[in-house]
Design a protein around this motif. Structure first.
Motif, mmCIF file in Angstrom:
data_model
loop_
_atom_site.group_PDB
_atom_site.id
_atom_site.type_symbol
_atom_site.label_atom_id
_atom_site.label_comp_id
_atom_site.label_asym_id
_atom_site.label_seq_id
_atom_site.Cartn_x
_atom_site.Cartn_y
_atom_site.Cartn_z
ATOM 1 N N ARG A 49 0.848 -1.172 -0.369
ATOM 2 C CA ARG A 49 0.768 0.123 -0.020
ATOM 3 C C ARG A 49 0.708 0.819 -0.373
ATOM 4 O O ARG A 49 2.031 1.820 -0.750
ATOM 5 C CB ARG A 49 -0.710 -0.061 1.343
ATOM 6 N N ASN A 50 0.634 1.942 1.153
ATOM 7 C CA ASN A 50 1.562 3.752 0.762
ATOM 8 C C ASN A 50 2.564 3.502 2.001
ATOM 9 O O ASN A 50 3.029 4.536 1.754
ATOM 10 C CB ASN A 50 1.159 4.782 0.915
ATOM 11 N N ARG A 70 0.456 -2.102 -7.015
ATOM 12 C CA ARG A 70 0.402 -0.945 -5.345
ATOM 13 C C ARG A 70 -1.118 -0.923 -5.314
ATOM 14 O O ARG A 70 -1.750 -0.905 -6.185
ATOM 15 C CB ARG A 70 0.658 0.489 -6.478
ATOM 16 N N LEU A 71 -1.695 -1.404 -4.151
ATOM 17 C CA LEU A 71 -3.029 -1.431 -3.571
ATOM 18 C C LEU A 71 -3.774 0.206 -3.866
ATOM 19 O O LEU A 71 -4.326 0.068 -2.226
ATOM 20 C CB LEU A 71 -3.035 -1.740 -1.918
ATOM 21 N N GLY A 72 -3.536 0.526 -4.296
ATOM 22 C CA GLY A 72 -3.941 2.160 -4.412
ATOM 23 C C GLY A 72 -3.472 3.106 -5.468
ATOM 24 O O GLY A 72 -2.722 2.319 -6.293
ATOM 25 N N VAL A 73 -3.495 4.141 -5.391
ATOM 26 C CA VAL A 73 -3.131 4.952 -6.726
ATOM 27 C C VAL A 73 -1.402 5.822 -6.482
ATOM 28 O O VAL A 73 -0.812 6.008 -6.880
ATOM 29 C CB VAL A 73 -4.212 6.281 -6.718
ATOM 30 N N GLY A 74 -1.478 6.641 -5.048
ATOM 31 C CA GLY A 74 0.599 6.879 -4.985
ATOM 32 C C GLY A 74 1.344 6.210 -5.177
ATOM 33 O O GLY A 74 1.331 5.301 -4.220
ATOM 34 N N ASN A 97 -10.107 4.055 -6.060
ATOM 35 C CA ASN A 97 -10.789 4.317 -5.274
ATOM 36 C C ASN A 97 -10.815 6.610 -5.285
ATOM 37 O O ASN A 97 -10.874 6.937 -4.565
ATOM 38 C CB ASN A 97 -10.013 4.479 -3.991
ATOM 39 N N ARG A 233 -1.506 14.106 -0.196
ATOM 40 C CA ARG A 233 -0.204 13.768 1.345
ATOM 41 C C ARG A 233 0.319 14.266 1.576
ATOM 42 O O ARG A 233 0.513 15.380 1.194
ATOM 43 C CB ARG A 233 1.436 12.944 -0.607
ATOM 44 N N HIS A 281 -6.062 8.544 6.733
ATOM 45 C CA HIS A 281 -5.785 7.945 6.312
ATOM 46 C C HIS A 281 -6.740 7.465 5.164
ATOM 47 O O HIS A 281 -5.973 5.889 5.008
ATOM 48 C CB HIS A 281 -4.507 7.217 5.745
HETATM 49 O O1 LIG Z 1 -4.509 2.262 1.672
HETATM 50 C C1 LIG Z 1 -3.271 3.372 0.841
HETATM 51 O O2 LIG Z 1 -2.309 2.084 0.449
HETATM 52 C C2 LIG Z 1 -3.702 4.987 0.421
HETATM 53 C C3 LIG Z 1 -4.443 5.217 0.052
HETATM 54 C C4 LIG Z 1 -4.452 6.478 -0.808
HETATM 55 O O3 LIG Z 1 -3.857 6.989 -0.538
HETATM 56 C C5 LIG Z 1 -3.250 5.763 -2.024
HETATM 57 O O4 LIG Z 1 -2.792 6.754 -3.117
HETATM 58 O O5 LIG Z 1 -4.006 5.107 -3.257
#
Ligand SMILES: O=C(O)CC[C@@H](O)C(=O)O
Ligand SMILES: NC(=O)c1ccc[n+]([C@@H]2O[C@H](COP(=O)([O-])OP(=O)(O)OC[C@H]3O[C@@H](n4cnc5c(N)ncnc54)[C@H](O)[C@@H]3O)[C@@H](O)[C@H]2O)c1
Length: 318
Positions: A49-50, A70-74, A97, A233, A281
Motif C-alpha cells: 500500500r503506501n 500498488r493497492l491504491g494510487v499514490g 478509489n 499526501r 488516511h
Molecule cells: O491504503 C492506501 O494504500 C492509501 C490509499 C491512497 O493514499 C492511495 O494513494 O491510493
C-alpha cells in the motif's frame, strides 16, 4: 512463484493469487526493513500500500522481482526510476478509489459547514441551542482544486451538483483526457485558487515540485474563512506554517487525511489545534474501493507473472 504482501490486503485478493503462486502475507512487514529485505530475495512479486518504502536497497535485494502491485494510487513510496532500471513493472489501481476520496471531501465540506455532530452532542446534554448551531450553505461557495485529475474532476462533478462554483489549477492536465468544458471546472492559476476559494482541496501527487506547495506565502493569499482539505499526501502542505496560519486566524481551519509522517502519536503538534481535524488516511478507504482495488491488483499481478498484457501498468515515461 512467490508473491510477497507487506501490507493489509483483503483475503479475496490473496486467495485469487494463491491459484498461481505461493503467497506470503505479512501485513506488518512494512514496519521492518531488514525482514522485508530477507523475504524479498526469492519473491517474484511484491504487493504494497503506501507504507512500504520500496527504495533502491529493497529493489537491489529483490533479484527475482518482476512486478510490484500498488493497492491504491499514490506512488511516492516507490523508487520508480530504480524499478525501471531493474525492469520491475509496477501496476497501480488507477482511479479505483477516486469516488471514495471525492465523497470524503464532500463529507468534509458539509461537516465544516453544518455542525450536526456538535449540535447532537449538545442536545444530549439537555440543551436546545438553536442559534448557536447556525451553519452555512455550501450553495454558491467556491471550491478550489489543486490537481484536477481522477479525483479532482469527480469531486468537481459532485460539488457542482450542490451549486458550488469550482475552479482548478493543474498545469499538466491534458484537455483531451479531462475536457474542462465537460468537468465544469474553470481553469485558473494557483494564486487565483488561493485567493478566491472558500474550500481548497488538494489532489496532486507528492513530487519534488509539490513538496511544500502550500506554505506561509500561499496561506497569506487565502480568505480568512477558507478551509484547506488535504487528502493527497503529507509533505504537500507545510505543517508548521499551516499550524501558524490556522492559529493566527489567517485561515479558518484544515482537514488533513494525510500527514508528513504517518502514523502520529497523540501529542503530535497539529492535534493541539481545535481548528485542525486529522483522520488516519481513510479518504480512499471504503468497502467498495477496497474490493475494486484488490481485484484489479491481484488480476494484474497474475497477468504480468504469466507474461500477459496489463492495462494497469504505470508508465515508465516519467
Ligand atoms: O491504503 C492506501 O494504500 C492509501 C490509499 C491512497 O493514499 C492511495 O494513494 O491510493
Ligand atoms: N487519502 C487517500 O486515501 C488517497 C486515495 C487516493 C489517492 N490519494 C492521493 O491523491 C493523489 C491524486 O490522485 P488522483 O487519482 O487524482 O491522481 P491523478 O494522477 O489522476 O491526478 C493528479 C493530478 O495532479 C496534477 N499535477 C501534478 N503535478 C502538479 C502540480 N505541481 N501542480 C498542480 N497539479 C499537478 C496532474 O496533472 C494530475 O492531473 C495521489 O497521487 C495520491 O497521493 C490519496
Amino acid at each position: 512463484m512467490k508473491i510477497l504482501i507487506s501490507e493489509y490486503m483483503p483475503e479475496s485478493g490473496i486467495n485469487r493469487m494463491r491459484k498461481i503462486a505461493e503467497v506470503e502475507y505479512n501485513p506488518d512487514l512494512w514496519r521492518n526493513k531488514q525482514e522485508l529485505i530477507n523475504k524479498i530475495i526469492d519473491a517474484d512479486a511484491l504487493v504494497v500500500r503506501n507504507q512500504t518504502i520500496v527504495d533502491q536497497e529493497i529493489l537491489d535485494a529483490g533479484k527475482k522481482l518482476k512486478v510490484i502491485g500498488r493497492l491504491g494510487v499514490g506512488l511516492d513510496n516507490i523508487n520508480l526510476l530504480a524499478a525501471k532500471q531493474r525492469n520491475v513493472k509496477i501496476v497501480s489501481a488507477k482511479n479505483a478509489n477516486s469516488v471514495s476520496v471525492a465523497e470524503y471531501v464532500m463529507a468534509v465540506i458539509l461537516t465544516a459547514s453544518r455542525p450536526i455532530i456538535q449540535a447532537g452532542e449538545d442536545v444530549k446534554k439537555g440543551n436546545w441551542n438553536r442559534k448557536l448551531f447556525t451553519g452555512n450553505e455550501i450553495y454558491g461557495k467556491t471550491l478550489g482544486l489543486i490537481g484536477t485529475g481522477e479525483i479532482g474532476h469527480r469531486l468537481a462533478k459532485r460539488a457542482i451538483a450542490f451549486g458550488m462554483k469550482v475552479i482548478g489549477y493543474d498545469p499538466y492536465i491534458r484537455e483531451f483526457d479531462y475536457p474542462f468544458s465537460e468537468t465544469g471546472i474553470t481553469k485558473v492559476e494557483l494564486a487565483e485558487v488561493l485567493k478566491e476559494s472558500d474550500f481548497v482541496s488538494i489532489h496532486v501527487p507528492l513530487t519534488n515540485e509539490t513538496r511544500n506547495l502550500l506554505s506561509t506565502k500561499e496561506f497569506n493569499l487565502m480568505k480568512k474563512n477558507a478551509i484547506i482539505i488535504n487528502t493527497s499526501r503529507g509533505g504537500i502542505v507545510d505543517e508548521s506554517a499551516l499550524f501558524k496560519a490556522v492559529e493566527s486566524g489567517q485561515i479558518a481551519g484544515a482537514y488533513l487525511d494525510v500527514l508528513e509522517n504517518e502514523p502520529v502519536e497523540k501529542d503530535y503538534f497539529l492535534l493541539n489545534s481545535s481548528k485542525i481535524t486529522v483522520t488516519p488516511h481513510i479518504a480512499g478507504l471504503t468497502e467498495e474501493s477496497q474490493e475494486r482495488i484488490t481485484n484489479i491488483i491481484s488480476d494484474e499481478i497474475m497477468k504480468v507473472l504469466e507474461g500477459k498484457e496489463s492495462l494497469f501498468l504505470v508508465s515508465s515515461d516519467f
